[in-house]
Design a protein around this motif. Structure first.
Motif, PDB file in Angstrom:
ATOM      1  N   LEU A  21       0.828  -1.203   0.000  1.00  0.00           N
ATOM      2  CA  LEU A  21       0.000   0.000   0.000  1.00  0.00           C
ATOM      3  C   LEU A  21       0.868   1.261   0.000  1.00  0.00           C
ATOM      4  O   LEU A  21       0.642   2.185  -0.798  1.00  0.00           O
ATOM      5  N   HIS A  22       1.873   1.307   0.869  1.00  0.00           N
ATOM      6  CA  HIS A  22       2.737   2.486   0.953  1.00  0.00           C
ATOM      7  C   HIS A  22       3.540   2.668  -0.329  1.00  0.00           C
ATOM      8  O   HIS A  22       3.745   3.793  -0.804  1.00  0.00           O
ATOM      9  N   ILE A  23       3.989   1.564  -0.913  1.00  0.00           N
ATOM     10  CA  ILE A  23       4.765   1.635  -2.152  1.00  0.00           C
ATOM     11  C   ILE A  23       3.912   2.188  -3.286  1.00  0.00           C
ATOM     12  O   ILE A  23       4.335   3.074  -4.044  1.00  0.00           O
ATOM     13  N   VAL A  24       2.692   1.688  -3.402  1.00  0.00           N
ATOM     14  CA  VAL A  24       1.797   2.135  -4.478  1.00  0.00           C
ATOM     15  C   VAL A  24       1.386   3.592  -4.256  1.00  0.00           C
ATOM     16  O   VAL A  24       1.366   4.398  -5.191  1.00  0.00           O
ATOM     17  N   ARG A  25       1.070   3.931  -3.011  1.00  0.00           N
ATOM     18  CA  ARG A  25       0.643   5.312  -2.711  1.00  0.00           C
ATOM     19  C   ARG A  25       1.732   6.316  -3.106  1.00  0.00           C
ATOM     20  O   ARG A  25       1.444   7.395  -3.624  1.00  0.00           O
ATOM     21  N   ALA A  26       2.992   5.944  -2.887  1.00  0.00           N
ATOM     22  CA  ALA A  26       4.098   6.850  -3.200  1.00  0.00           C
ATOM     23  C   ALA A  26       4.285   7.034  -4.706  1.00  0.00           C
ATOM     24  O   ALA A  26       5.002   7.943  -5.131  1.00  0.00           O
ATOM     25  N   ARG A  27       3.631   6.189  -5.504  1.00  0.00           N
ATOM     26  CA  ARG A  27       3.813   6.245  -6.964  1.00  0.00           C
ATOM     27  C   ARG A  27       2.518   6.543  -7.712  1.00  0.00           C
ATOM     28  O   ARG A  27       2.420   6.293  -8.910  1.00  0.00           O
ATOM     29  N   ARG A 127     -10.289   1.249   1.448  1.00  0.00           N
ATOM     30  CA  ARG A 127     -10.578   1.681   2.819  1.00  0.00           C
ATOM     31  C   ARG A 127      -9.417   2.434   3.448  1.00  0.00           C
ATOM     32  O   ARG A 127      -9.574   3.093   4.479  1.00  0.00           O
ATOM     33  N   SER A 128      -8.234   2.333   2.807  1.00  0.00           N
ATOM     34  CA  SER A 128      -7.041   3.017   3.320  1.00  0.00           C
ATOM     35  C   SER A 128      -6.744   4.312   2.575  1.00  0.00           C
ATOM     36  O   SER A 128      -5.684   4.918   2.768  1.00  0.00           O
ATOM     37  N   GLY A 129      -7.662   4.738   1.726  1.00  0.00           N
ATOM     38  CA  GLY A 129      -7.521   6.028   1.070  1.00  0.00           C
ATOM     39  C   GLY A 129      -6.902   6.000  -0.312  1.00  0.00           C
ATOM     40  O   GLY A 129      -6.695   7.065  -0.913  1.00  0.00           O
ATOM     41  N   VAL A 130      -6.600   4.822  -0.851  1.00  0.00           N
ATOM     42  CA  VAL A 130      -6.099   4.708  -2.221  1.00  0.00           C
ATOM     43  C   VAL A 130      -7.213   4.126  -3.086  1.00  0.00           C
ATOM     44  O   VAL A 130      -7.585   2.960  -2.920  1.00  0.00           O
ATOM     45  N   VAL A 272      13.593  -4.773 -11.174  1.00  0.00           N
ATOM     46  CA  VAL A 272      13.346  -5.770 -10.133  1.00  0.00           C
ATOM     47  C   VAL A 272      13.649  -5.135  -8.786  1.00  0.00           C
ATOM     48  O   VAL A 272      14.763  -4.640  -8.561  1.00  0.00           O
ATOM     49  N   LEU A 273      12.658  -5.131  -7.888  1.00  0.00           N
ATOM     50  CA  LEU A 273      12.741  -4.381  -6.633  1.00  0.00           C
ATOM     51  C   LEU A 273      12.340  -5.240  -5.442  1.00  0.00           C
ATOM     52  O   LEU A 273      11.723  -6.304  -5.599  1.00  0.00           O
ATOM     53  N   ASN A 274      12.658  -4.746  -4.238  1.00  0.00           N
ATOM     54  CA  ASN A 274      12.412  -5.477  -2.999  1.00  0.00           C
ATOM     55  C   ASN A 274      11.296  -4.799  -2.208  1.00  0.00           C
ATOM     56  O   ASN A 274      11.445  -3.650  -1.772  1.00  0.00           O
ATOM     57  N   THR A 275      10.203  -5.511  -2.008  1.00  0.00           N
ATOM     58  CA  THR A 275       9.069  -4.970  -1.254  1.00  0.00           C
ATOM     59  C   THR A 275       9.478  -4.602   0.171  1.00  0.00           C
ATOM     60  O   THR A 275       8.951  -3.644   0.757  1.00  0.00           O
ATOM     61  N   ASN A 276      10.417  -5.349   0.732  1.00  0.00           N
ATOM     62  CA  ASN A 276      10.833  -5.114   2.115  1.00  0.00           C
ATOM     63  C   ASN A 276      11.861  -3.992   2.246  1.00  0.00           C
ATOM     64  O   ASN A 276      12.131  -3.522   3.355  1.00  0.00           O
ATOM     65  N   ARG A 277      12.445  -3.585   1.112  1.00  0.00           N
ATOM     66  CA  ARG A 277      13.391  -2.460   1.101  1.00  0.00           C
ATOM     67  C   ARG A 277      13.101  -1.603  -0.128  1.00  0.00           C
ATOM     68  O   ARG A 277      13.876  -1.562  -1.086  1.00  0.00           O
ATOM     69  N   PRO A 278      11.968  -0.892  -0.109  1.00  0.00           N
ATOM     70  CA  PRO A 278      11.523  -0.187  -1.316  1.00  0.00           C
ATOM     71  C   PRO A 278      12.443   0.939  -1.769  1.00  0.00           C
ATOM     72  O   PRO A 278      12.359   1.375  -2.922  1.00  0.00           O
ATOM     73  N   ASP A 279      13.328   1.407  -0.896  1.00  0.00           N
ATOM     74  CA  ASP A 279      14.255   2.476  -1.296  1.00  0.00           C
ATOM     75  C   ASP A 279      15.487   1.940  -2.015  1.00  0.00           C
ATOM     76  O   ASP A 279      16.271   2.714  -2.571  1.00  0.00           O
ATOM     77  N   HIS A 280      15.666   0.622  -2.006  1.00  0.00           N
ATOM     78  CA  HIS A 280      16.808   0.034  -2.708  1.00  0.00           C
ATOM     79  C   HIS A 280      16.571   0.134  -4.215  1.00  0.00           C
ATOM     80  O   HIS A 280      15.464  -0.129  -4.694  1.00  0.00           O
ATOM     81  N   PRO A 281      17.563   0.536  -4.999  1.00  0.00           N
ATOM     82  CA  PRO A 281      17.348   0.738  -6.444  1.00  0.00           C
ATOM     83  C   PRO A 281      17.111  -0.541  -7.226  1.00  0.00           C
ATOM     84  O   PRO A 281      16.629  -0.490  -8.358  1.00  0.00           O
TER      85      PRO A 281
END
Length: 443
Positions: A21-27, A127-130, A272-281
């Motif tokens: 949710l946080h990853i999608v909201r940021a994009r 329900r979380s605003g997205v 290819v990205l890591n859900t647990n470390r979304p700031d990793h490139p």
């Protein structure tokens, strides 16, 4: 627009789905399309229940209770998935009565994981605003052939997907779309193969002309080796499509083997990205990268392979011998991966012992046949290998240090991969020593 695929480990629980949710909201500004796998373990639970039903044991409780637990943790209304629970029970009851599980029925039961997951996720997002809405991918133009278990979209799928998205997905809505599944022209549910949601994502990205396809998993992109085997494996920042395609086919745990083809055809980068470390490139896969190509990019492997060796003096100077052997294998749908030849023998690998066994009576007319199971195809991949001297020598020296016998070796002119066949039991030691030799010594 970006297409974001989240795998089973990324959506296995409320804690993980909150990360998504946080990853999608940021994009949101990039107009994301989310393609979701089933919750981790759900597809296995469904298939196991179906296999049990085929023996007469009717019990839908394991997959239903597993899904119900995730839905309740997300605060979904009890009636959201009630029709799916009933349909699963009805289908398993039918399978238990006839005691038969066809490929069509197997695809049908396997499809419930994604179909239920996207509805839970979309409901939680909303329900979380997205603003989000769940879609079965076939309602967005993903119509396939009838090749159950390995279905592929029909020609013209990209135009259909683009038109159906424009028609059915309102502006400002984040579509949460089922991966892995499809529907043929007869309306029957199909699947594109296990772990195929990333293929769905790149097919959808190709149809929409997305700026990027993102594959979100539980690793920091593509790694130099399987991190479960080599603890010192590290991220590969950039890769070319050719390298990534080799890795996907030969055992990379990150990408489905067919994932890259739609993106390659449309020139869409895959990240290819890591859900647990979304700031990793993560890792960017494209036709061209800014970084210079190292000699070796990665080590990958495919276990549980089978080697067929045919020995015959008839091979010596005989025209068409190999063509005849391959024709027999083709009739029995045996897929060959690695092949090596000498004047009096030919060796090849495949992953299907059953099909190979059915072909053996015909193959024995060509010479003495030996079948060696429990083999691994171990590959060294690197765009720079053809230009750097001594890589093969370094690889074979490392294998000798590991005490591992190389039974087959294949390296084509200008190839980006060097393939070896070893016994399954030696994978961990071989990969560990190779990684140290190729990546850690130079650091």
């Amino acid at each position: 627009m970006i297409v974001m695929k989240f795998g089973g480990s990324s959506v296995e629980s409320r804690a993980q789905i909150e990360k998504v949710l946080h990853i999608v909201r940021a994009r949101l500004a990039r107009r994301p399309v989310v393609v979701s796998s089933a919750h981790k373990g759900m597809t296995d639970a469904l298939i196991n229940a179906a296999k049990a039903a085929a023996t007469g044991r009717f019990d839908p409780s394991v997959p239903v209770n597993k899904q119900r637990a995730v839905a309740e943790s997300l605060g979904c209304a009890p009636d959201l998935l009630a029709p799916f629970y009933e349909e699963i029970a009805d289908l398993l009851r039918g399978i238990s009565l006839v005691k038969e599980l066809s490929p069509r029925s197997l695809d049908y039961i396997a499809s419930f994981g994604e179909r239920m997951a996207v509805r839970c996720i979309a409901d939680f997002f909303a329900r979380s605003g997205v603003p989000a809405r769940a879609y079965d991918v076939w309602d967005l133009g993903f119509i396939t052939d009838a090749n159950f278990g390995r279905a592929r979209p029909l020609p013209g799928f990209d135009a259909r997907i683009k038109a159906m998205f424009a028609e059915r997905v309102p502006e400002g809505i984040v579509p949460i779309v089922t991966g892995f599944v499809g529907r043929n022209e007869a309306g029957e549910i199909t699947t594109v193969g296990r772990n195929g949601s990333d293929l769905t994502a790149t097919l959808v990205a190709a149809g929409l002309g997305a700026e990027e396809a993102q594959i979100w998993s539980d690793t920091d992109g593509v790694m130099t080796a399987d991190p479960s085997v080599v603890k010192t494996a590290r991220n590969i920042p950039t890769m070319r499509f050719e390298e990534a395609a080799e890795l996907a086919f030969f055992g990379s745990r990150v990408l489905h083997p067919s994932t890259l083809l739609p993106a390659m055809e449309k020139g869409i980068p895959v990240r290819v990205l890591n859900t647990n470390r979304p700031d990793h490139p993560g890792t960017v896969i494209d036709f061209d990268t800014d970084a210079a190509s190292p000699a070796v990019t990665c080590i990958a492997y495919r276990e549980r392979q089978v080697v067929l060796k045919i020995s015959s003096t008839r091979m010596f100077g005989e025209v068409g011998f190999l063509a005849q052997v391959l024709a027999v294998l083709a009739r029995h749908e045996v897929v060959i991966d690695v092949i090596t030849t000498s004047e009096v023998s030919v060796s090849m690998t495949t992953d299907d012992l059953g099909k190979l066994s059915r072909a053996l009576p015909e193959l024995e007319q060509f010479g003495a046949c030996e079948v060696l199971p429990n083999r691994t195809t171990l590959v060294i991949v690197g765009q720079g290998m053809p230009r750097q001297k001594g890589v093969a020598a370094q690889v074979l020296d490392a294998m000798a240090q590991a005490g591992v016998n190389v039974e087959m070796l294949s390296y084509a002119t200008g190839s980006v991969n060097l393939s070896m066949v070893i016994e399954d039991a030696h994978v961990a030691s071989a990969v560990g020593v190779l990684h140290h030799s190729l990546f850690e010594k130079a650091r």
